[in-house]
Scaffold this active site. Structure first.
Site, PDB file in Angstrom:
ATOM      1  N   GLY A  79       0.819  -1.203   0.000  1.00 50.43           N
ATOM      2  CA  GLY A  79       0.000   0.000   0.000  1.00 50.43           C
ATOM      3  C   GLY A  79       0.851   1.250   0.000  1.00 50.43           C
ATOM      4  O   GLY A  79       2.003   1.229   0.455  1.00 50.43           O
TER       5      GLY A  79
ATOM      6  N   GLN B 253       3.055   9.883   1.156  1.00 45.40           N
ATOM      7  CA  GLN B 253       4.368   9.232   1.061  1.00 45.40           C
ATOM      8  C   GLN B 253       5.136   9.664  -0.186  1.00 45.40           C
ATOM      9  O   GLN B 253       6.339   9.431  -0.287  1.00 45.40           O
ATOM     10  CB  GLN B 253       4.219   7.707   1.070  1.00 45.40           C
TER      11      GLN B 253
ATOM     12  N   CYS C 172       6.750  -0.574   6.301  1.00 46.85           N
ATOM     13  CA  CYS C 172       6.273   0.620   5.611  1.00 46.85           C
ATOM     14  C   CYS C 172       7.337   1.061   4.614  1.00 46.85           C
ATOM     15  O   CYS C 172       8.529   1.064   4.930  1.00 46.85           O
ATOM     16  CB  CYS C 172       6.021   1.725   6.632  1.00 46.85           C
ATOM     17  N   LEU C 173       6.908   1.446   3.414  1.00 46.18           N
ATOM     18  CA  LEU C 173       7.873   1.863   2.388  1.00 46.18           C
ATOM     19  C   LEU C 173       8.622   3.126   2.800  1.00 46.18           C
ATOM     20  O   LEU C 173       9.693   3.403   2.265  1.00 46.18           O
ATOM     21  CB  LEU C 173       7.152   2.081   1.053  1.00 46.18           C
TER      22      LEU C 173
ATOM     23  N   HIS D   1      -3.349   0.821   8.059  1.00 48.70           N
ATOM     24  CA  HIS D   1      -2.025   1.448   7.970  1.00 48.70           C
ATOM     25  C   HIS D   1      -2.066   2.695   7.081  1.00 48.70           C
ATOM     26  O   HIS D   1      -1.544   3.750   7.441  1.00 48.70           O
ATOM     27  CB  HIS D   1      -1.041   0.395   7.415  1.00 48.70           C
ATOM     28  N   GLU D   2      -2.725   2.560   5.916  1.00 45.10           N
ATOM     29  CA  GLU D   2      -2.751   3.674   4.968  1.00 45.10           C
ATOM     30  C   GLU D   2      -3.652   4.816   5.454  1.00 45.10           C
ATOM     31  O   GLU D   2      -3.335   5.985   5.247  1.00 45.10           O
ATOM     32  CB  GLU D   2      -3.191   3.194   3.578  1.00 45.10           C
TER      33      GLU D   2
ATOM     34  N   HIS E  54      -1.717   6.930   7.665  1.00 47.70           N
ATOM     35  CA  HIS E  54      -0.847   7.867   6.936  1.00 47.70           C
ATOM     36  C   HIS E  54      -1.585   9.163   6.607  1.00 47.70           C
ATOM     37  O   HIS E  54      -1.021  10.250   6.694  1.00 47.70           O
ATOM     38  CB  HIS E  54      -0.372   7.260   5.610  1.00 47.70           C
TER      39      HIS E  54
HETATM   40 ZN    ZN Z   1       3.337   3.101   5.428  1.00 50.80          ZN
END
Ligand code: ZN
Length: 155
Positions: A46, A51, A88-89, A130-131, A134
């Site tokens: 995701g 991000q 997480c990226l 999670h998203e 963000h």
């Molecule tokens: Zn993340």
């Protein structure tokens, strides 16, 4: 389509509350296409617009069930708990156990502004939570109960 740079969690964009998407236009579609390409290239599950430095409430998710675009997503209901490893990226190399709801029902708009609802479980549900965090400027690391060491090649 083009790859976008994924910001590290230390970037201030990652701690900002994102504003709703109001225009469902070519600019949004380009952003979503770029996010999808960036997500695929990074081999992630995701990606939130913040991000890549865009402070709007847009998310792309692909947990192996195809690509989903969540614009202005809202979690309507959640139930159960799951305890699992999350990454997480924007936090390369950081992995840890996080407790999340097992199942969530959410609503979101698609790229044309049409609302839809979906009930998801397991990894998909973890990813939605999670998203959505963000979009409110929250990073998952605050929820880590136990850190794990994961080799780079397994990420
Ligand atoms: Zn993340």
């Amino acid at each position: 389509m083009a790859l976008r740079t994924i910001l590290n969690k230390s970037d201030e964009a990652l701690s900002k509350v994102c504003r709703p998407v109001e225009k469902f236009d070519q600019k949004l579609w380009t952003l979503l296409d770029d996010m999808a390409e960036t997500l695929k290239k990074a081999n992630g599950a995701g990606l939130a617009a913040s991000q890549v430095g865009i402070l709007r409430r847009a998310v792309v998710i692909d947990v192996g069930e195809g690509l989903y675009e969540l614009i202005n997503p809202e979690i309507l209901d959640s139930s159960g708990t799951q305890y699992g490893v999350e990454g997480c990226l924007s936090c390369p190399g950081e992995w840890g156990y996080v407790t999340r709801a097992q199942k969530v029902k959410f609503k979101a708009q698609d790229r044309n502004g049409n609302w839809y609802e979906k009930v998801v479980e397991d990894l998909f549900a973890r990813c939605v939570q999670h998203e959505c965090d963000h979009l409110d400027g929250k990073i998952f690391t605050r929820l880590i109960e136990e850190y794990v060491d994961v080799e780079e090649e397994n990420q």
